[in-house]
Scaffold this motif. Structure first.
Motif, mmCIF file in Angstrom:
data_model
loop_
_atom_site.group_PDB
_atom_site.id
_atom_site.type_symbol
_atom_site.label_atom_id
_atom_site.label_comp_id
_atom_site.label_asym_id
_atom_site.label_seq_id
_atom_site.Cartn_x
_atom_site.Cartn_y
_atom_site.Cartn_z
ATOM 1 N N PRO A 292 -10.184 -25.282 -86.520
ATOM 2 C CA PRO A 292 -9.421 -26.362 -86.946
ATOM 3 C C PRO A 292 -8.810 -26.942 -85.381
ATOM 4 O O PRO A 292 -8.432 -28.257 -85.417
ATOM 5 N N ILE A 293 -8.845 -26.077 -84.496
ATOM 6 C CA ILE A 293 -8.028 -26.341 -83.192
ATOM 7 C C ILE A 293 -8.953 -26.247 -82.143
ATOM 8 O O ILE A 293 -8.600 -26.247 -80.944
ATOM 9 N N LEU A 294 -10.478 -26.576 -82.268
ATOM 10 C CA LEU A 294 -11.179 -26.394 -81.098
ATOM 11 C C LEU A 294 -11.093 -27.658 -80.076
ATOM 12 O O LEU A 294 -10.915 -27.321 -78.991
ATOM 13 N N VAL B 59 -16.381 -30.051 -72.793
ATOM 14 C CA VAL B 59 -16.788 -28.452 -72.488
ATOM 15 C C VAL B 59 -15.649 -27.651 -73.019
ATOM 16 O O VAL B 59 -14.419 -27.873 -72.901
ATOM 17 N N LEU B 60 -16.059 -26.650 -74.103
ATOM 18 C CA LEU B 60 -15.185 -25.511 -74.445
ATOM 19 C C LEU B 60 -14.882 -24.565 -73.589
ATOM 20 O O LEU B 60 -15.715 -23.537 -73.188
ATOM 21 N N ASP B 61 -13.284 -24.256 -73.565
ATOM 22 C CA ASP B 61 -13.000 -23.050 -72.673
ATOM 23 C C ASP B 61 -12.819 -21.986 -73.787
ATOM 24 O O ASP B 61 -11.965 -21.713 -74.380
ATOM 25 N N LYS B 62 -13.888 -21.027 -73.908
ATOM 26 C CA LYS B 62 -14.140 -20.215 -74.689
ATOM 27 C C LYS B 62 -13.116 -19.378 -74.636
ATOM 28 O O LYS B 62 -12.520 -18.634 -75.660
ATOM 29 N N LEU C 155 -1.605 -20.691 -89.252
ATOM 30 C CA LEU C 155 -0.713 -20.529 -88.137
ATOM 31 C C LEU C 155 -1.223 -21.279 -86.831
ATOM 32 O O LEU C 155 -0.558 -21.822 -85.850
ATOM 33 N N GLY C 156 -2.358 -21.037 -86.604
ATOM 34 C CA GLY C 156 -2.841 -21.820 -85.386
ATOM 35 C C GLY C 156 -2.782 -22.874 -85.279
ATOM 36 O O GLY C 156 -2.766 -23.559 -84.164
ATOM 37 N N GLN C 157 -2.711 -23.694 -86.476
ATOM 38 C CA GLN C 157 -2.423 -25.042 -86.442
ATOM 39 C C GLN C 157 -1.210 -25.679 -85.932
ATOM 40 O O GLN C 157 -0.563 -26.821 -85.851
ATOM 41 N N GLN C 158 -0.038 -24.666 -85.872
ATOM 42 C CA GLN C 158 1.322 -24.815 -85.484
ATOM 43 C C GLN C 158 1.760 -25.988 -86.340
ATOM 44 O O GLN C 158 2.450 -26.862 -86.081
ATOM 45 N N PRO C 159 1.744 -25.655 -87.859
ATOM 46 C CA PRO C 159 2.207 -26.643 -88.598
ATOM 47 C C PRO C 159 3.894 -26.856 -88.766
ATOM 48 O O PRO C 159 4.478 -25.714 -88.436
#
Length: 520
Positions: free
Chosen positions: A379-381, A389-392, A433-437
């Motif tokens: 959800p937070i790519l 460019v994705l910083d993997k 939690l990764g979405q920092q809701p």
């Protein structure tokens, strides 16, 4: 014939057609059914009720051959039968319609009607005859459907009626129905209840009808059985069992509530609600309405866990779906931090700081073929992408941090489907939690996990509210979970919540059950 069954049936003036005697069923050593005995006569309807987790669905699965009992016997017309699989029960004339419908969505109505019962001649399908046969089956239930269309083209309510129509069409003698009206409304419910009554009266079918809607149960049942914690507490003619006695049995001993049936007033089991929370509420729902909800009123506050309790189909999940934009809001209002909030899609809810953990982890909560880290980061790519460019490395490091926070055990670099159910659930929480809701919506967050993981998830949820200041709304069918985790409780009944806040600290399991059943 089994001696126990023979003695029991011989002692009755009107021997039952379908009977279970002393059924015991355990899961991981924990008894779900503790010596249950019930019976139903042909042409009669047995209404089966009980609190969430009382063993109702388990009993149906034993009778239908989906579960093998640890002990006890099943009898039909005085003869013991043994079912090794559902097809055995079907051959014996027992049809079951569960809440989770079993129709094959990508097959046509005709194909579903004849699945496993195809009509052939010299190795070729008699397609036109099958079509006409399917159409007749649907017409018996006044279903105006195109039998050449795929089942998935029809709404859930129609599919529910289709499944019952197919069960009847296959000449079942006994019909087991698990909450058949949950997905129906208004005239559809009346139509179905009339059809069920007709199946018993006119066709002589014996029917077991699970419902938490007491109005429906008292309307069509001849007999009522109340299951409480895997045991039969009430079994008698529906005319001799007062409604308040049935509710008291379901609620259990020590009920402090005054049981009333005024659906507008609800039931006050708060033992003193106490002073309102001083801080402004994060979420305020006022007469919220969707296609399923008929008026939800409640408030949720930062730093507190709001528990939503109610019977299956009461609207708890649908309320969460409305908050995340999955179900359109058609009336009323939602305020988010004091501002009007009407999401049209889940992405909008994410942008507004709302994270949602669905009940159906495997169906819509995870991507099975991706590893745990990518499941967390999905959800937070955008946070880790610059100029396309994705910083993997940055993404994986962030995901690992949330996985560490929730103590996810197992290989995080292999597909998530290889992890245990409990660790999969913790990954789903880590993704939220990764979405920092600011707001966390949890629908049955410990469903299907073991007791150790359950305790750990409870600790995490309480910490997120009390230490991190999140607003947490928790839906759970387990009374113990509501009381262990929630600060405040709202009761949902038939798509409605009347806004009466109860403090969890002043409630018992009996109180919750009484409140949920009072207006059923």
């Amino acid at each position: 014939m089994n001696a126990v069954l023979d003695t029991a049936m011989a002692s009755q003036q009107n021997p039952v057609g379908l009977e279970v005697r002393d059924i015991v069923k355990r899961f991981s050593g924990v008894p779900a059914l503790k010596g249950v005995s019930v019976g139903i006569q042909p042409g009669k309807i047995l209404g089966l009720v009980g609190h969430n987790g009382a063993g109702k669905s388990t009993l149906l699965k034993v009778i239908s051959g989906a579960y093998k009992p640890d002990s006890g016997v099943i009898g039909i017309s005085g003869k013991e039968v043994v079912f090794s699989q559902p097809s055995d029960a079907i051959q014996a004339g027992i049809a079951t319609v569960y809440q989770e419908l079993s129709l094959v969505p990508n097959l046509t109505v005709t194909q579903n009607v004849h699945l496993g019962h195809e009509l052939t001649s010299k190795g070729l399908l008699r397609r036109e005859e099958m079509r006409e046969d399917a159409a007749r089956a649907m017409r018996k239930f006044n279903l105006d459907v195109d039998v050449d269309r795929k089942v998935q083209a029809y709404p859930v309510a129609v599919r529910q009626l289709m499944e019952i129509a197919i069960a009847v069409h296959r000449q079942a003698q006994y019909l087991l129905l698990d909450e058949p009206t949950t997905a129906l409304e208004g005239e559809q419910i009346s139509q179905l209840l009339e059809a069920i009554r007709s199946l018993a009266t006119d066709k002589g079918m014996g029917i077991i009808f699970i419902s938490h809607k007491l109005d429906e149960l008292y309307q069509i049942s001849d007999q009522v059985v109340a299951l409480v914690d895997g045991e039969v507490l009430i079994d008698g003619p529906v005319t001799s069992v007062p409604r308040n006695e049935l509710i008291a049995a379901i609620a259990g001993s020590g009920t402090s509530a005054i049981i009333e049936t005024d659906s507008k007033a609800g039931v006050d089991v708060s033992q003193g609600v106490g002073a309102a929370v001083e801080s402004a509420p994060t979420i305020v729902a006022s007469n919220l309405r969707t296609a399923y909800l008929h008026g939800v009123n409640l408030q949720a506050h930062a730093g507190r866990v709001l528990g939503l309790y109610g019977l299956i189909g009461s609207g708890r999940t649908e309320f969460l779906r409305a908050l995340v934009g999955l179900d359109p809001i058609i009336g009323g209002q939602v305020l988010l931090n004091g501002k009007d909030y009407r999401p049209s899609a889940p992405a909008q809810s994410v942008r507004n700081g709302i994270a949602y953990v669905t009940e159906e982890r495997k169906a819509s909560g995870i991507v099975p073929q991706l590893d745990s880290r990518f499941n967390v980061a999905l959800p937070i790519l955008g946070r880790f992408t610059r100029a396309g460019v994705l910083d993997k490395k940055k993404m994986l490091d962030s995901a690992e941090g949330f996985l560490d926070q929730l103590r996810v055990i197992g290989n995080r670099k292999v597909p998530i489907e290889s992890l245990s159910g409990g660790n999969q659930q913790k990954v789903v929480l880590a993704r939220a939690l990764g979405q920092q809701p600011d707001v966390l919506l949890l629908d049955e967050p410990t469903k299907g996990v073991d007791i150790g993981v359950k305790v750990e998830i409870h600790r995490i949820v309480r910490s997120l509210a009390r230490e991190s200041g999140l607003t947490v709304i928790l839906v759970s069918s387990e009374e113990e979970e509501i009381l262990a985790v929630a600060d405040d409780v709202h009761i949902f009944q038939a798509g409605t919540c009347y806004g009466e806040r109860r403090l969890a600290a002043g409630l018992s399991i009996s109180d919750l059950r009484a409140a949920a059943w009072a207006a059923a």
